[in-house]
Design an enzyme around this catalytic site. Structure first.
Site, short mmCIF file in Angstrom:
data_model
loop_
_atom_site.label_atom_id
_atom_site.label_comp_id
_atom_site.label_asym_id
_atom_site.label_seq_id
_atom_site.Cartn_x
_atom_site.Cartn_y
_atom_site.Cartn_z
N ASP A 7 0.87 -1.17 0.00
CA ASP A 7 0.00 0.00 0.00
C ASP A 7 0.91 1.23 0.00
O ASP A 7 2.15 1.10 -0.19
CB ASP A 7 -0.99 -0.03 1.17
CG ASP A 7 -0.34 0.26 2.52
OD1 ASP A 7 0.90 0.34 2.59
OD2 ASP A 7 -1.08 0.39 3.52
N CYS A 64 3.33 -3.00 3.86
CA CYS A 64 2.47 -1.86 4.20
C CYS A 64 3.20 -1.09 5.30
O CYS A 64 4.41 -1.26 5.47
CB CYS A 64 1.06 -2.31 4.59
SG CYS A 64 0.91 -3.28 6.11
N THR A 66 3.10 -1.37 8.55
CA THR A 66 3.60 -2.29 9.58
C THR A 66 3.87 -3.70 9.06
O THR A 66 4.52 -4.49 9.75
CB THR A 66 2.56 -2.43 10.70
OG1 THR A 66 1.34 -2.93 10.10
CG2 THR A 66 2.29 -1.10 11.38
N HIS A 97 10.82 -23.55 9.20
CA HIS A 97 9.82 -24.23 10.05
C HIS A 97 8.40 -24.16 9.50
O HIS A 97 7.63 -25.10 9.66
CB HIS A 97 9.81 -23.63 11.46
CG HIS A 97 11.06 -23.88 12.24
ND1 HIS A 97 11.09 -23.96 13.61
CD2 HIS A 97 12.35 -24.06 11.84
CE1 HIS A 97 12.33 -24.19 14.03
NE2 HIS A 97 13.11 -24.24 12.96
N HIS A 133 7.72 -30.51 11.16
CA HIS A 133 7.23 -29.25 10.59
C HIS A 133 6.13 -29.51 9.55
O HIS A 133 5.15 -28.79 9.49
CB HIS A 133 8.38 -28.45 9.97
CG HIS A 133 9.38 -27.99 10.99
ND1 HIS A 133 9.01 -27.41 12.18
CD2 HIS A 133 10.74 -28.07 11.01
CE1 HIS A 133 10.09 -27.11 12.89
NE2 HIS A 133 11.16 -27.52 12.20
#
Ligand code: RB5
Length: 145
Positions: A7, A64, A66, A97, A133
């Site tokens: 964004d 974005c 964050t 993992h 995993h």
């Protein structure tokens, strides 16, 4: 082939990441946004999520402000494991993992130097394939909601 999107909060860092990918000879497609004008991160998280889930793109990179909102949107797409990384250890561990298929970062959180190290680590680290995993990822897929 990498699918990349952001964004407005991730636009500037995305330019640095795309330049870096080009220098490394890694092909990518930019799913937007295409300017720093305010826009809605779910649009781009969804587009890149769909692109990666389709199998046409090997991995995705989403940015974005964050890394959080855009990863939440991508994770709505079945088969997507988008993980916010703000450090190299997490980028390596989530590939080994969790077989994460989308890297999300915060353009207002990490600087370009660290971000490019995170990108390289994410793209260059294979899934371990360890039975535990694989089993845990299958358990996530099997969760009924
Ligand atoms: C946009 O202002 C900001 O909310 C967005 O980039 C992101 O940080 C959301 O999680």
């Amino acid at each position: 082939m990498i699918a990349i999107g952001s964004d407005h909060g991730g636009y500037a860092l995305k330019q640095e990441v795309m330049e870096h990918l080009a220098k490394r000879g890694i092909e990518f497609k930019d799913f937007g946004c295409y300017s720093e004008e305010s826009c809605d991160y779910p649009v781009y998280g969804h587009a890149v999520g769909r692109a990666v889930a389709s199998g046409e793109y090997e991995k995705g990179i989403l940015i974005c402000g964050t890394g959080i909102g855009i990863s939440l949107a991508a994770n709505k797409v079945p088969g997507i494991r988008a993980v916010v990384c703000g450090d190299v250890f997490t980028a390596k561990a989530t590939r080994e993992h969790n077989d994460a298929n989308i890297l999300a970062m915060g353009g207002r959180v990490v600087g370009p130097g660290l971000a490019l190290m995170i990108v390289d680590t994410f793209l260059d680290t294979p899934f371990s394939g360890a039975e535990r995993h694989v089993r845990r990822l299958q358990m996530i897929d099997d969760i009924e909601v």
